[in-house]
Design a protein around this motif. Structure first.
Motif, PDB file in Angstrom:
ATOM      1  N   PRO A   1       0.829  -1.206   0.000  1.00  0.00           N
ATOM      2  CA  PRO A   1       0.000   0.000   0.000  1.00  0.00           C
ATOM      3  C   PRO A   1       0.865   1.258   0.000  1.00  0.00           C
ATOM      4  CG  PRO A   1      -0.813  -1.580   1.588  1.00  0.00           C
ATOM      5  CD  PRO A   1       0.487  -2.125   1.096  1.00  0.00           C
ATOM      6  N   ASP A   2       0.409   2.227  -0.726  1.00  0.00           N
ATOM      7  CA  ASP A   2       1.102   3.502  -0.842  1.00  0.00           C
ATOM      8  C   ASP A   2       1.201   4.172   0.525  1.00  0.00           C
ATOM      9  OD1 ASP A   2       2.384   5.535  -2.022  1.00  0.00           O
ATOM     10  OD2 ASP A   2       0.693   6.259  -3.202  1.00  0.00           O
ATOM     11  N   GLY A   3       2.357   4.678   0.828  1.00  0.00           N
ATOM     12  CA  GLY A   3       2.535   5.439   2.064  1.00  0.00           C
ATOM     13  C   GLY A   3       2.808   4.597   3.291  1.00  0.00           C
TER      14      GLY A   3
ATOM     15  N   ARG B   1       9.752   4.198   4.702  1.00  0.00           N
ATOM     16  CA  ARG B   1       8.396   4.320   4.179  1.00  0.00           C
ATOM     17  C   ARG B   1       8.390   4.151   2.674  1.00  0.00           C
ATOM     18  NH1 ARG B   1       7.409   9.390   1.881  1.00  0.00           N
ATOM     19  NH2 ARG B   1       9.095  10.875   2.258  1.00  0.00           N
TER      20      ARG B   1
ATOM     21  N   THR C   1       7.468   5.297  -0.981  1.00  0.00           N
ATOM     22  CA  THR C   1       7.229   6.582  -1.642  1.00  0.00           C
ATOM     23  C   THR C   1       6.484   6.428  -2.969  1.00  0.00           C
ATOM     24  OG1 THR C   1       9.394   6.460  -2.702  1.00  0.00           O
ATOM     25  CG2 THR C   1       9.266   7.648  -0.621  1.00  0.00           C
ATOM     26  N   SER C   2       6.708   5.297  -3.642  1.00  0.00           N
ATOM     27  CA  SER C   2       5.988   5.018  -4.893  1.00  0.00           C
ATOM     28  C   SER C   2       5.722   3.532  -4.921  1.00  0.00           C
ATOM     29  CB  SER C   2       6.858   5.332  -6.122  1.00  0.00           C
ATOM     30  OG  SER C   2       7.084   6.703  -6.235  1.00  0.00           O
TER      31      SER C   2
END
Lengths: 993, 107, 416
Positions: A913-915, A934, A936-937
């Motif tokens: 999942p993003d983020g 984290r 980032t893309s």
């Protein structure tokens, strides 16, 4: 009960009857009526319920100060709550409903609050509802909230439109009474650009009602003539129905014109918001009468004396057959005379002053009316309407001396100048003991940009209440020469301040004396606030809600702070006033928003190919003020399918991306190279003509702010590409440095973003496609990567950059914007056999991620430095300085523990999942789970058939192969391995062909 | 709603034509400067309640940056001058001193 | 000084005597010559600092000095939003500490501050914003802050008056904090002031500080319009005027003072039971217990101490909110006002020791101060009493020198 008189009413036209409804009941009024006068004329004395105790409420005033008579007006998309009936003109078919009651106006369940009012003093809610803890949220607050509010909620989209307008004037005179008119005449004759604005539909103000004589004429005639004179002056603008809502700094006056409130649906804008720059503002805003504080002063039928006079004289409406007048000045005797002239009964005038011997009292006595000097009202009798008053000695405690039957009470407690505009920008007030009023202190006005006074108050707004002196003041203040107009009016004896009636009233009576009838704030509430230490006038206001109703305390504030001062045993000026804030009376949100709504809410920028995208299934994504195609949907296709198709096609055949939104800035001049060396982290001065170089820009704080390809066009000219969102920002940034820091450097910049349409032609068939168009040699040998060529391509004047953001063989072609669409279509036509297909921003994003290219806004967020993204190769070691270099030397910036860019690959091939954040062991000093990186893309790569991601991880590049935990939704943990961020074609074989 | 006269185009510009750029006459510190100097350049501000020298851009007009002396307590504007100024013009300083005798100077 | 407790029984009792028996919520003391601790600024943050000095550390020889009237600055001028859905660890920690203290504040202070955890939504209206908020949700889950991402249909359910399909910025979902909400701002200041007074502290209003005295780099006391006051420790908690006080103490701050505005509509019947923030278009809105729609927007760009802002910001905010809430167009603006906020270089607050020993500063809350009040007071009290606090560790005024920022704007949000 109120009723329409058989004759009289200077503002109504009895030949033009209008019908309207109140709570569904059909009623009749006349052209020229306000909703309030029409309701009173139709015998409707009770028109609403108060906020807290749900007590019956009737019309109290005749203007902007009205606290009670608010209704819901209109239907559907033209419904509006809380319309003040006293300032709303009647129109045919108006539908009104009363507010704040259930189930009906006459029988309101909420009125139970009135029965237990004793237990609901000011601020009671601060002292209770605390236990048990959950009860506030689940039991008490819902009850409080359900009983909150006044008007009904509009349910529909507004059917009206609104507009802004601009004006400039030497002098804006606010208020169309005799003071404003006299000022306008003086300023107009002096040749100034004058605006005279009046909030109502009528000129003349009070003087025309009160029978004043000006220069030998009736005030009404004088006003009519003066307005005609002003209307003929080319330098004077007159605007009725226009209220000065607020005065802001440097003479910015906001005026609210109600164009079509009285003609709804006639096609004109409903309201117009004027933004006027005034050289000077003259406030001729008059004064507002104060109520008197006696028990039961809130019962329908108790009105301001001046309002009673207005209803009789202006609209031929009688507030009652028998009206008792209670006063502390001579002015209210005018009301007695007006009532008598209309054939109505005045059983008595109760005058709190020990004696009443002026010209006006004598005139009233002469007509056989009892004048009870030294007396007051102990209490008003009645519930939903007045039935009588109990008379007492003003100096006493309220014992009844006699009872007088009546159905209306007209009260006058003195006048308060309207000082709102004077005060909005910091104009100060002084206390006038003799007239018991705050009036503008001419020594401490609001000041403008030059530090000089920008407001002058005149007439009643300046604390002058006699017509002759008002005219002289207004004439003089506006720079009038010669003789001012002269007026004749009855001479008045001094008023005497009365803050509580009777003076010795005990707690039981004080609990029935209303200060703020809408919010139900009583004398006892203010005294309670003072007793409990809420001594500042702002504390008292907030603790009791005094003056916070929709009338913003226009009639209650002065009475309230007099009571507060008394309770604190201090002088009124020591208490001071609350701050006057705009607007003077509430203005519609619609007018504040103006025309910009719906499709024209904000400007929309379109590339030359925008229309083509729109007709070819573009799924839009807003990027700044542009819209870019996220992907192009074909029939039956979902967004995800479309993106994957576009990527596969670009990787296998050829794709077209509309890249016109990319910023393009020309930097030119002898010092341009030196300048760009400061702007970019890498060297641009050494870039040979004909070549391209990828560059990074940082803020002076060291953070990566933009990137793009820089092109050297000629010896002294560079073209800088920026991100789509960055063009204006970066251009401004360049100008900032050139103008403010290195102003001796010879450099010119020009933002040419919109001059060119730009298309990325990418994919194995890209070269073939350009060759098919023909006209330029695009072969590997003649046109290597990171170079550019200019020529004619398929008949189009083109500049081609051989740069790639997709990892494919790629040419970005710029053509003049006017030829963009034709070029785009030519590419599509020529490429038919080569499998050409447009691709959107999402395909672009995924392809760049497959190649490990960073994206400003994804890998960067304003806290990331180039070193975090392993972009050291793009930072010149040869330069002493560039913007951001010093910042990047700070302790935290060189910390080896910084999070750095890596690739992330889930163990199961899924998409992270993003983020999502990577958790680390343990918790920090604040008990928060430690984190170590984290995402980032993150995308599904159709090329590789699995999820790929980039992320920033603590010491990431040193930890290749480690597996991190990413806790995601519902306690699930995604495991991902740290890998090289270049997922596809690591050696660049596809792009370097 | 301020108005400021743009010293380049002479227009008394509306606030909505302008963008504000913070304190003026800051000295840029680059590589080699101390942490304290660099911090003072980038972050530490005088932020006076009174006469303030500040940067503005006539962004929706001529596009030029200029400087203004303005009182943050009354919003009085003492004057504007070109951004290419190392310090406020002497006559502007004299004007401010005449109006605000207790003014401590622009530094 | 003991206090009569507030309760429904007290109200009934006092009603029998026409409410003549209520005692003062706080006295009006003359300043003493010396206190252990002087706090400058009787707004929420200053009063909360004093309260927790007393409650958590037993330090009660404290004066809180106020130039105007207590709670008269930004405490009484904000849009009363409470949330802790911040992205960065230090912010999430202090705002969540604050939010959790709000949960029990009414009981702790025996003063109903009407904390209403009605739920708070930050709308995602661009892809970029959506990604920023999803990132925040993941961060919050690790930080112990309960938030979740909700889809447009759930947004519509929570906010029936919202226009999901705006032509320009459709609502793509929202960052939802169910225990975010509002409280009655004045009551927070009043409740703390009453509780501080009950502990024997002096809340001294109408007393302006004219100078800070120090000797050998150590604070000795302050000069005020009510005379000189000595102290061992001094806390400067004066949002909007921090630079002015710092100048008196002899140092400068990385702060600029800007005007922030808000407005309310006329009251209408309840129609929105949550707080909604729309950061793409810079507007936020909730409905007060009185029924007014309470609306806030962005700050002006220029330094300003006047508590008056520029009207075009009001226009922009209202215009934006009408796009999202079309019904607003038929309401009227009742009142607008401004406050002066401190803005730091990274838009995060400063809770810090200073170059003057014994002087502590709490400032720079920007547009987000109200929600932080109890957490800020708690942390500041710990910092002043012990010399350090885990909650203030990262908020030092020296972080700008090191480049160690706490930047909240990265989640595409504004820090209201």
């Amino acid at each position: 009960m109120s009723t329409r008189l058989s004759k009289g009413g200077r503002l109504i036209d009895r030949t033009k009857p209008l019908s309207f409804t109140f709570n569904g009941r059909r009623m009749k009024g006349y052209h020229g009526d306000t909703l309030a006068s029409a309701l009173l004329g139709a015998g409707q004395t009770m028109v609403g319920r108060s906020f807290k105790y749900h007590r019956p409420r009737g019309v109290m005033a005749s203007g902007a100060e009205e606290p009670n008579a608010l209704v819901g007006l209109g239907q559907g998309g033209r419904f509006e709550p809380n319309q003040r009936t006293t300032t709303t003109e009647l129109f045919e078919g108006a539908e009104t409903i009363s507010q704040n009651h259930w189930p009906s106006l006459e029988f309101d369940i909420g009125a139970i609050n009135n029965k237990v009012a004793r237990f609901l003093p000011a601020g009671f809610y601060y002292k209770t509802f605390m236990f048990p803890r959950f009860a506030w949220k689940h039991v008490f607050e819902p009850i409080v909230r359900q009983s909150a509010g006044l008007g009904k909620v509009p349910q529909h989209r507004d059917e009206d439109r609104y507009e802004y307008a601009y004006a400039f004037a030497d002098v804006v005179i606010v208020g169309g009474g005799i003071a404003g008119i006299a000022s306008a005449l003086a300023a107009g004759r002096a040749g100034k650009r004058v605006w005279l604005i009046e909030q109502s539909a009528h000129w003349g103000g009070r003087a025309v009602v009160d029978g004043v004589q000006i220069d030998g004429q009736d005030a009404g005639d004088w006003v009519k003539n003066a307005i005609e004179t002003l209307g003929k002056m080319a330098n004077v603008t007159l605007r009725g129905r226009t209220m000065a809502a607020g005065l802001y700094d440097h003479g910015y006056l906001l005026a609210y014109e109600r164009i079509a409130d009285h003609t709804p649906g006639d096609g004109r804008p409903r309201h117009r918001l004027w933004r006027i720059r005034a050289g000077h503002v003259v406030t001729a805003t008059g004064a507002i009468e104060r109520p008197l504080s006696f028990a039961g002063n809130d019962i329908p039928g108790v009105m301001l004396a001046s309002a009673v006079r207005d209803y009789v004289v202006n609209w031929g409406v009688s507030p009652g057959d028998r009206t008792v007048i209670v006063t502390n000045s001579d002015d209210a005797y005018r009301t007695a005379l007006a009532l008598l002239d209309a054939g109505l009964v005045v059983p008595a005038v109760i005058d709190a002053r020990p004696e009443a011997k002026g010209e006006l009292p004598e005139a009233v006595r002469a007509r056989g009316v009892r004048v009870l000097a030294g007396h007051g009202i102990a209490k008003v009798k009645g519930g939903k309407e007045v039935t009588g008053v109990s008379v007492c000695i003003q100096a006493g405690e309220g014992a009844e001396i006699e009872s007088i039957a009546c159905d209306a009470v007209a009260m006058s407690g003195g006048w308060s100048p309207v000082v709102h505009l004077w005060s909005h920008c910091g104009g100060k007030l002084l206390w006038d003991e003799a007239q018991a009023m705050f009036r503008p202190d001419p020594k401490r006005p609001a000041t403008g940009d030059d530090g000089a006074a920008m407001v002058t108050a005149v007439g009643a707004a300046n604390g002058i209440l006699t017509p002759h002196e008002i005219l002289a003041d207004a004439h003089r203040a506006a720079g009038g020469t010669g003789t001012a107009p002269g007026a004749v009016a009855a001479v008045e004896a001094p008023m005497q301040p009365v803050w509580i009636m009777p003076q010795g009233a005990g707690p039981a009576l004080r609990m029935k004396m209303w200060l703020d009838p809408q919010n139900d704030v009583k004398v006892s509430d203010v005294q309670l606030a003072a007793r409990e230490g809420y001594e500042s006038v702002e504390h008292t206001k907030r603790y009791t809600t005094l003056g916070m109703a929709t009338d913003q305390g226009k009639i209650s504030n002065i009475n309230g702070l007099a009571v507060l001062s008394d309770a604190l045993s201090q002088a009124i000026p020591a208490t001071g006033t609350t701050t006057f804030r705009p607007p003077y009376t509430p203005i519609s949100m619609g007018a504040i928003a103006g025309e910009a709504r719906g499709e024209i809410f904000q400007p929309l920028r379109r590339t030359p190919m925008h229309g083509w995208h729109e007709t070819h299934g573009a799924h839009w994504e807003p990027v700044g003020q542009w819209r870019r195609a996220y992907c192009y949907l074909r029939s039956g296709e979902g967004v995800h399918d479309a993106v994957n198709r576009e990527i596969r096609n670009t990787r296998n055949a050829v794709g077209l991306l509309d890249a016109s939104t990319l910023g393009k800035i020309i930097v030119k001049g002898p010092d341009a190279g030196r300048f760009l060396d400061m702007l970019y982290t890498n060297l641009m001065s050494t870039l040979p003509v004909g070549k391209c170089r990828y560059g990074l820009m940082c803020t002076e704080n060291g953070f990566l702010s933009d990137d793009g390809v820089v092109v050297r066009l000629t010896e002294d000219t560079w073209l800088c590409h920026t991100t789509t969102g960055g063009a204006e920002r970066i251009h401004g940034w360049m100008e900032d440095w050139l103008q403010c820091e290195w102003w001796d450097w010879k450099v010119y910049t020009a933002n040419v973003t919109e001059e060119y349409a730009q298309v990325a032609v990418a994919g194995p068939n890209a070269r073939k496609l350009l060759e098919k168009l023909g006209g330029m040699d695009v072969s590997k040998e003649a046109f290597p990567a990171m170079e550019w060529r200019e020529g004619t391509l398929g008949g189009f004047r083109a500049r081609i950059y051989r740069i790639s953001f997709s990892g494919e063989l790629s040419y970005e072609v710029a053509v003049p914007a006017s030829e963009g669409l034709a070029f785009w279509e030519a590419l599509l036509k020529a490429g038919e056999a080569l499998g050409v297909m447009p691709y959107g921003t999402e395909a672009m994003h995924i392809m760049r991620a497959e190649k490990g290219f960073i994206m400003i806004g994804d890998e960067t967020d304003g806290t990331v430095i180039p070193q975090d993204l392993n972009l050291q190769w793009a930072i010149s070691k040869k330069k002493d300085d560039y913007l951001g270099k010093r910042a990047q030397e700070r302790k935290h910036m060189v910390d080896p523990d910084r999070w750095k860019l890596v690739g992330l690959e889930t163990l199961d091939g899924s998409v992270i999942p993003d983020g999502a954040y990577a958790a680390a062991e343990g918790v920090n000093a604040n008990g928060q789970r430690n984190m170590q990186g984290r995402v980032t893309s993150t995308y599904f790569s159709p090329t590789l058939g699995k999820g790929i991601a980039m992320g920033l991880v603590k010491r990431g590049p040193d930890r290749m192969g480690e597996v991190l935990d990413f806790p995601v939704d519902n306690g699930k943990v995604v495991k991902a391995r740290i890998v090289d961020p270049v997922f596809f074609d690591k050696d660049g074989e596809k792009q370097n062909v | 709603m301020l108005t400021l006269e743009c010293p380049y185009c002479g227009v008394k510009a509306e606030e909505t034509e302008l963008t504000a750029g913070g304190e003026a006459h800051l000295k840029r510190y680059g590589p080699g400067s101390s942490d304290e100097d660099f911090e003072s350049y980038l972050f530490v501000r005088k932020n006076p309640k009174g006469v303030h020298f500040e940067r503005w851009r006539h962004a929706y007009g001529c596009g030029k940056w200029f400087l203004a002396a303005r009182c943050t307590a009354t919003l009085e504007v003492f004057g504007t001058y070109p951004a290419q100024s190392k310090e406020p013009p002497a006559e502007l300083q004299a004007k401010i001193r005449a109006k605000r005798p207790n003014w401590e100077g622009y530094r | 000084m003991g206090l009569k407790r507030y309760s429904v029984f007290a109200i009934v009792r006092e009603a029998m005597s026409y409410h003549q028996g209520w005692e003062r919520a706080w006295p009006w003391p003359k300043p003493k010559r010396k206190y252990d601790v002087v706090i400058v600024g009787a707004g929420g943050h200053g009063l909360a600092t004093a309260y927790y000095l007393g409650k958590n550390f037993g330090i009660t020889n404290v004066a809180i000095i106020e130039k105007g009237w207590l709670g008269g600055g930004n405490t009484g001028r904000n849009t009363t939003i409470i949330r802790s859905n911040y992205l960065q660890d230090p912010s999430a920690a202090i705002y969540e500490k604050a939010r959790s203290l709000y949960e029990t504040m009414s009981q702790d202070l025996n003063y109903n501050v009407m904390f209403s955890p009605r739920g708070l939504l930050m709308l995602g209206q661009t892809e970029h914003e959506v990604r920023g908020y999803k990132r925040t949700v993941y961060a919050n889950n690790l930080q112990g802050v309960e938030t979740r991402w909700i889809e447009p249909d759930e947004v519509k359910k929570l906010v029936p008056i919202i226009n999901i399909a705006g032509p320009r910025y459709p609502v793509l979902g929202a960052l939802y904090q169910a225990r975010g909400g509002t409280a009655r701002h004045d009551a927070v200041a009043w409740g703390y002031a009453r509780a501080c007074s009950a502990m024997g502290m002096d809340v001294i209003q109408q007393c302006e500080v004219t100078g800070v005295r120090s000797e050998g780099g150590r604070v000795k006391g302050i000069d005020t319009t009510k005379g000189a006051i000595d102290c061992d420790k001094l806390g400067l908690v004066v949002a909007g005027n921090s630079s002015v006080l710092a100048e008196m103490a002899g140092f400068r701050l990385p702060i600029e003072s800007l005007a922030l505005q808000a407005l309310v509509s006329e009251p209408i019947k309840p129609c929105m039971d949550v707080v909604v923030m729309a950061n793409t278009v810079h507007g936020y809105m909730s409905q007060s217990d009185k029924g007014e729609m309470v609306i806030g927007g962005g700050t002006d760009g220029f330094n300003n101490y006047t508590q008056r802002g520029s009207f075009h910001h009001i226009e922009e905010t209202v215009r934006s909110l009408i796009e999202t809430f079309p019904m607003l167009s038929r309401l009227k603006m009742l009142r607008q006002w401004g406050g002066i906020v401190d803005m730091t270089g990274d838009r995060s607050p400063i809770l810090s020791k200073t170059p003057v020993e014994g002087v502590f500063v709490n400032c720079g809350w920007g547009t987000g101060g109200f929600k932080a009040i109890p957490g800020s007071g708690w942390a500041m009290a710990e910092l002043m009493a012990r010399g350090h606090s885990p909650l203030t560790e990262e908020f030092s005024m020296y972080r700008f020198r090191e480049g160690k920022f706490i930047d909240e704007s990265v989640a595409a949000g504004v820090a209201h």
